[in-house]
Design an enzyme around this catalytic site. Structure first.
Site, PDB file in Angstrom:
ATOM      1  N   ARG A  45       0.829  -1.206   0.000  1.00  0.00           N
ATOM      2  CA  ARG A  45       0.000   0.000   0.000  1.00  0.00           C
ATOM      3  C   ARG A  45       0.863   1.257   0.000  1.00  0.00           C
ATOM      4  NH1 ARG A  45      -3.317   2.264   4.796  1.00  0.00           N
ATOM      5  NH2 ARG A  45      -4.786   3.687   3.789  1.00  0.00           N
ATOM      6  N   HIS A  49       0.654   4.261  -2.704  1.00  0.00           N
ATOM      7  CA  HIS A  49       0.395   5.646  -2.300  1.00  0.00           C
ATOM      8  C   HIS A  49       1.541   6.564  -2.700  1.00  0.00           C
ATOM      9  CE1 HIS A  49      -3.068   5.229   0.813  1.00  0.00           C
ATOM     10  NE2 HIS A  49      -3.185   4.324  -0.137  1.00  0.00           N
ATOM     11  N   ASP A  50       2.757   6.056  -2.670  1.00  0.00           N
ATOM     12  CA  ASP A  50       3.898   6.873  -3.094  1.00  0.00           C
ATOM     13  C   ASP A  50       3.808   7.206  -4.578  1.00  0.00           C
ATOM     14  OD1 ASP A  50       6.467   8.152  -2.798  1.00  0.00           O
ATOM     15  OD2 ASP A  50       7.328   6.442  -3.860  1.00  0.00           O
ATOM     16  N   VAL A 102       1.326   9.947  -5.938  1.00  0.00           N
ATOM     17  CA  VAL A 102       1.547  11.347  -5.574  1.00  0.00           C
ATOM     18  C   VAL A 102       2.972  11.725  -5.967  1.00  0.00           C
ATOM     19  CG1 VAL A 102       1.537  13.042  -3.711  1.00  0.00           C
ATOM     20  CG2 VAL A 102      -0.060  11.112  -3.652  1.00  0.00           C
ATOM     21  N   GLY A 126       4.698  10.744  -8.356  1.00  0.00           N
ATOM     22  CA  GLY A 126       5.455   9.652  -8.939  1.00  0.00           C
ATOM     23  C   GLY A 126       6.169   8.825  -7.888  1.00  0.00           C
ATOM     24  N   ASN A 155      -2.901   8.383   4.708  1.00  0.00           N
ATOM     25  CA  ASN A 155      -1.624   7.723   4.984  1.00  0.00           C
ATOM     26  C   ASN A 155      -1.354   7.491   6.467  1.00  0.00           C
ATOM     27  OD1 ASN A 155      -0.945   7.604   2.249  1.00  0.00           O
ATOM     28  ND2 ASN A 155      -0.054   9.663   2.286  1.00  0.00           N
ATOM     29  N   PRO A 174      -6.695   7.418  -5.190  1.00  0.00           N
ATOM     30  CA  PRO A 174      -8.051   6.857  -5.243  1.00  0.00           C
ATOM     31  C   PRO A 174      -8.608   6.718  -3.824  1.00  0.00           C
ATOM     32  CG  PRO A 174      -6.572   5.630  -6.671  1.00  0.00           C
ATOM     33  CD  PRO A 174      -5.711   6.549  -5.845  1.00  0.00           C
ATOM     34  N   HIS A 189      -5.810  -5.664  -2.842  1.00  0.00           N
ATOM     35  CA  HIS A 189      -6.640  -5.757  -1.637  1.00  0.00           C
ATOM     36  C   HIS A 189      -6.848  -7.202  -1.198  1.00  0.00           C
ATOM     37  CE1 HIS A 189      -8.645  -1.529  -2.217  1.00  0.00           C
ATOM     38  NE2 HIS A 189      -7.380  -1.460  -1.835  1.00  0.00           N
ATOM     39  N   THR A 190      -6.319  -8.152  -1.945  1.00  0.00           N
ATOM     40  CA  THR A 190      -6.372  -9.542  -1.509  1.00  0.00           C
ATOM     41  C   THR A 190      -5.607  -9.751  -0.208  1.00  0.00           C
ATOM     42  OG1 THR A 190      -5.972 -11.833  -2.167  1.00  0.00           O
ATOM     43  CG2 THR A 190      -4.357 -10.240  -2.884  1.00  0.00           C
ATOM     44  N   ASP A 217     -10.240  -8.992   2.155  1.00  0.00           N
ATOM     45  CA  ASP A 217     -10.498 -10.247   1.442  1.00  0.00           C
ATOM     46  C   ASP A 217     -10.893 -11.287   2.482  1.00  0.00           C
ATOM     47  OD1 ASP A 217     -10.591 -12.440  -0.193  1.00  0.00           O
ATOM     48  OD2 ASP A 217      -8.487 -12.405  -0.771  1.00  0.00           O
ATOM     49  N   ASP A 220      -4.025 -14.082  -3.487  1.00  0.00           N
ATOM     50  CA  ASP A 220      -4.702 -15.009  -4.384  1.00  0.00           C
ATOM     51  C   ASP A 220      -5.879 -14.308  -5.050  1.00  0.00           C
ATOM     52  OD1 ASP A 220      -6.665 -14.842  -2.382  1.00  0.00           O
ATOM     53  OD2 ASP A 220      -6.097 -16.738  -1.458  1.00  0.00           O
TER      54      ASP A 220
END
Length: 325
Positions: A63, A67-68, A71, A73, A92, A159, A189-190, A241, A249
Site C-alpha cells: 500500500r 500511495h507513493d 503522488v 510519482g 496515509n 483513489p 486488496h487480496t 479479502d 490469491d
C-alpha cells in the site's frame, strides 16, 4: 586474460550505458549490479525478517508503494517526515512498514553509501511483500531517484474508498494506467485490512437512507455488522479479502463478484461493464485465471513503478529515507 585497459574500458562502457539510460528517464533491470550488487538481497532479508514478526507488514509495504507512486510519482516522497508531508495526510495515517524501509536503507548505506535510492528500496520491498504472501515475483526495473518535495495536499490524487468507478478510472488514467491496470492493482486488496471508519456507513446509513448499501450481499451484512457495530470502535480493522487476508490469491475477486466487497470502491467495480469484465476474468476457475491475475498484477506493478520518474540529475539519493539531504 583480459588486460587492465580492457577491464577499464568495459567498466566505462557499462557506466556510460547506465548514465545514458538514466538520462533518458528510464529505469532498467540490473541498475545496481555493479555499484551495489547486494542491494536486492538486503531488501529481501529485511522484509522477510519483519514479515516473520508481523505478517501485516506485507500489505503495508504494498500500500505504501501504491500511495507513493500516485503522488508526485514513485520518488519516496511518502517516506519524508515533517509537518504537512504526505505521511501526515489522512489516507496515509494508517500506513505501516516505514521502519522496514529505514532498516534496509541503513544496511545498504553501510554496504554501498550514496548509491541506492529510497524509491528503489520501496519498489523492491513491495515486490518482496507480494512474494512472501504467495504472489508471483517479477523483475523490478531500478534507477529511480528520491524526490525533494512531499506535501499532504498532493494526496488528493489518491483513489479514495468511496470514489465512483468513473473517478477511479480517471485517476488511474492520469497516471497512464488503463482500466485493466486499475482492476489488477486493486486486486492488491487480496491482502490487508480496512478500518471500520472507512466503510461502516455502508452498513447502517448508506447515502442517508438509514439502510445498508444494496450492493452488499445480505448474507454478508450480519458478519460486517458484528465486526463494526453501529457506534462501535471505528478503528477496528477488517479483512478486505474475507477468509484470505494474508494470502495473495484471487479470492478477493470472488468476494467482490459475490457482493462481499468491503470498500464501496471495491463493490463499484461491478457497476461498470469494463471493470466487471476484469473482475469476472480474475475470479474464474482456479488455474488459468489465477495465473492471469498474478501475471497482470506484476505487469501493472512495473507500469505503476515507472510513473512520473525522477532519474538522472532530478532528485537525489537520500542518506536517510525520512529526510532530504
Amino acid at each position: 586474460m583480459v588486460s587492465s585497459f580492457n577491464k577499464m574500458h568495459i567498466l566505462l562502457c557499462l557506466l556510460l550505458a547506465t548514465l545514458t539510460t538514466t538520462a533518458q528517464g528510464q529505469t532498467r533491470i540490473g541498475f545496481y549490479d555493479i555499484t551495489c550488487p547486494t542491494f536486492q538481497t538486503i531488501v529481501r532479508a529485511t522484509v522477510q525478517s519483519s514479515f516473520r514478526t508481523n505478517p501485516a507488514v506485507a500489505a503495508g509495504l504494498l500500500r505504501m508503494f501504491f500511495h507513493d507512486c500516485f503522488v508526485l510519482g514513485c520518488d519516496a516522497s511518502i517516506l519524508l517526515s515533517g509537518p504537512s508531508t504526505e505521511r501526515t495526510a489522512p489516507p496515509n495515517l494508517s500506513l505501516v512498514g516505514f521502519e522496514v524501509i529505514d532498516a534496509a536503507k541503513t544496511q545498504i548505506e553501510s554496504a554501498c553509501p550514496g548509491v541506492v535510492s529510497c524509491a528503489d528500496i520501496l519498489a523492491l520491498a513491495a515486490r518482496d511483500a507480494v512474494v512472501l504472501t504467495g504472489g508471483i515475483g517479477w523483475q523490478v526495473p531500478t534507477g529511480r531517484r528520491d524526490g525533494l518535495v512531499s506535501q499532504a495536499s498532493g494526496t488528493v490524487d489518491l483513489p479514495a474508498f468511496n470514489d465512483p468507478i468513473s473517478v477511479q478510472i480517471s485517476k488511474f488514467a492520469d497516471k497512464n494506467l488503463n482500466t485493466q491496470d486499475l482492476v489488477a492493482l486493486v486486486g492488491g486488496h487480496t491482502i490487508g485490512t480496512a478500518a471500520c471508519a472507512v466503510f461502516s456507513y455502508r452498513l447502517y446509513n448508506f447515502s442517508g437512507t438509514n439502510q445498508p448499501d444494496p450492493d452488499i450481499n445480505p448474507a454478508f451484512l450480519p458478519q460486517l455488522r458484528a465486526l463494526c457495530p453501529n457506534g462501535g470502535n471505528v478503528s477496528t480493522r477488517v479483512a478486505l479479502d474475507t477468509g484470505s487476508v494474508n494470502r495473495f490469491d484471487t479470492s478477493y475477486f470472488v468476494n467482490v463478484r459475490n457482493g462481499r466487497g468491503v470498500l464501496e470502491s471495491d463493490a463499484k467495480l461491478l457497476s461498470n461493464p469494463t471493470t466487471r469484465t476484469f473482475v469476472q476474468r480474475f475470479s474464474g476457475a482456479v488455474g488459468g485465471p489465477a495465473l492471469r491475475f498474478t501475471n497482470e498484477f506484476a505487469r501493472s506493478m512495473v507500469k505503476l513503478g515507472n510513473t512520473e520518474l525522477k532519474t538522472g540529475s532530478r532528485g537525489e539519493i537520500r542518506r536517510v529515507c525520512s529526510a532530504i539531504n
